[in-house]
Design a protein around this motif. Structure first.
Motif, mmCIF file in Angstrom:
data_model
loop_
_atom_site.group_PDB
_atom_site.id
_atom_site.type_symbol
_atom_site.label_atom_id
_atom_site.label_comp_id
_atom_site.label_asym_id
_atom_site.label_seq_id
_atom_site.Cartn_x
_atom_site.Cartn_y
_atom_site.Cartn_z
ATOM 1 N N HIS A 65 0.826 -1.210 0.000
ATOM 2 C CA HIS A 65 0.000 0.000 0.000
ATOM 3 C C HIS A 65 0.860 1.259 0.000
ATOM 4 O O HIS A 65 0.548 2.229 -0.694
ATOM 5 C CB HIS A 65 -0.926 0.006 1.210
ATOM 6 N N THR A 66 1.952 1.237 0.741
ATOM 7 C CA THR A 66 2.857 2.393 0.733
ATOM 8 C C THR A 66 3.438 2.613 -0.662
ATOM 9 O O THR A 66 3.540 3.753 -1.133
ATOM 10 C CB THR A 66 3.981 2.181 1.761
ATOM 11 N N GLY A 67 3.799 1.529 -1.340
ATOM 12 C CA GLY A 67 4.294 1.661 -2.710
ATOM 13 C C GLY A 67 3.240 2.198 -3.647
ATOM 14 O O GLY A 67 3.532 3.022 -4.529
ATOM 15 N N LEU A 68 1.997 1.743 -3.482
ATOM 16 C CA LEU A 68 0.900 2.252 -4.308
ATOM 17 C C LEU A 68 0.709 3.743 -4.106
ATOM 18 O O LEU A 68 0.536 4.500 -5.076
ATOM 19 C CB LEU A 68 -0.384 1.497 -3.955
ATOM 20 N N GLU A 69 0.752 4.185 -2.856
ATOM 21 C CA GLU A 69 0.603 5.614 -2.581
ATOM 22 C C GLU A 69 1.747 6.411 -3.193
ATOM 23 O O GLU A 69 1.538 7.540 -3.674
ATOM 24 C CB GLU A 69 0.545 5.847 -1.074
ATOM 25 N N ARG A 70 2.940 5.849 -3.194
ATOM 26 C CA ARG A 70 4.112 6.567 -3.724
ATOM 27 C C ARG A 70 4.125 6.583 -5.250
ATOM 28 O O ARG A 70 4.727 7.491 -5.859
ATOM 29 C CB ARG A 70 5.381 5.902 -3.198
ATOM 30 N N ALA A 71 3.497 5.611 -5.898
ATOM 31 C CA ALA A 71 3.523 5.517 -7.363
ATOM 32 C C ALA A 71 2.909 6.770 -7.999
ATOM 33 O O ALA A 71 2.003 7.383 -7.442
ATOM 34 C CB ALA A 71 2.769 4.273 -7.813
ATOM 35 N N GLY A 72 3.409 7.089 -9.186
ATOM 36 C CA GLY A 72 2.920 8.286 -9.865
ATOM 37 C C GLY A 72 2.426 8.046 -11.274
ATOM 38 O O GLY A 72 2.117 8.999 -11.990
ATOM 39 N N THR A 73 2.334 6.782 -11.679
ATOM 40 C CA THR A 73 1.885 6.478 -13.041
ATOM 41 C C THR A 73 0.427 6.015 -13.024
ATOM 42 O O THR A 73 -0.102 5.584 -12.006
ATOM 43 C CB THR A 73 2.759 5.384 -13.674
ATOM 44 N N GLU A 74 -0.208 6.110 -14.180
ATOM 45 C CA GLU A 74 -1.622 5.741 -14.277
ATOM 46 C C GLU A 74 -1.839 4.270 -13.943
ATOM 47 O O GLU A 74 -2.777 3.904 -13.223
ATOM 48 C CB GLU A 74 -2.134 6.038 -15.687
#
Length: 217
Positions: A65-74
């Motif tokens: 979940h932390t990685g998902l929040e940090r991601a910036g691509t569609e």
């Protein structure tokens, strides 16, 4: 897609990370979420070009979940960091999501040799997949490799922060009637020097089943 962020939850995967990161296709950017490694994994990931995020709360779901929040691509992909899955197969999962054929694409693990997938892990996976099929989601794996749109995943509201995360994700996708595509992906022996936190032992499998049972309750 020009760029796709790939979230790799990581706990002591120093031996596997160089090979995994080198195998990412062009345009696929690694976000390694370190979950308390003591073997130098964060430094190795950074040296090989990954964005490194530290998540102090222990648990697969917390790291993902932390990685998902940090991601910036569609579109965002998720991949184990132990070398058992081929990053080169990620574009095949991204294609149906990008093309509007699926809200979620998941990898169905196909072992490439004997002993890759221990009996206790296969048995647990079979039980959970059967439950999912009874709830209308026709998958046969609990999907450690997957792709979806970032906004969709955030809106889905998965709450589990331990090993129950993948099951809750699929249960919520079924309840929301998401179109889900399941594609075969090669499941290989892990890089020497790494060990699965789930399928590497009966104890690990039982811990994951306990977390997933909590999700079902």
């Amino acid at each position: 897609m020009d760029h796709v962020d790939v979230v790799l939850p990581c706990l002591d995967e120093a031996a596997a990370l160089p090979g995994v990161l080198a195998a990412l296709p062009a345009g696929y950017r690694a976000i390694v979420v370190d979950n308390g490694s003591t073997d130098g994994s964060p430094e190795i990931a950074a040296a090989h070009g990954a964005t490194v995020v530290h998540e102090p709360r222990r648990g697969y779901g917390a790291a993902v979940h932390t990685g998902l929040e940090r991601a910036g691509t569609e579109i965002v992909c998720f991949l184990d960091a132990d070398g058992s899955l081929d990053p080169g197969e990620l574009p095949e999962l991204v294609a149906p999501v990008a093309g509007g054929l699926a809200r979620l694409a998941v990898g169905r693990r196909v072992p490439v040799g004997r002993g890759v997938w221990p009996w206790h892990a296969r048995a647990g996976n079979l039980v959970l997949a059967t439950i999912l099929r009874r709830r209308g989601l026709h998958v046969s794996d609990i999907a450690p490799m997957r792709a979806a749109r970032r906004v969709d995943l955030l809106e889905l509201g998965v709450r589990d922060r331990a090993f129950g995360y993948p099951l809750e994700l699929l249960l919520r996708a079924a309840a929301a009637r998401w179109p889900v595509v399941e594609l075969d992906v090669a499941y290989r022996p892990r890089t020497a020097g790494t060990r699965s936190k789930v399928s590497g032992s009966v104890r690990g499998t039982l811990r994951a089943v306990r977390d997933m049972a909590g999700v079902l309750r």
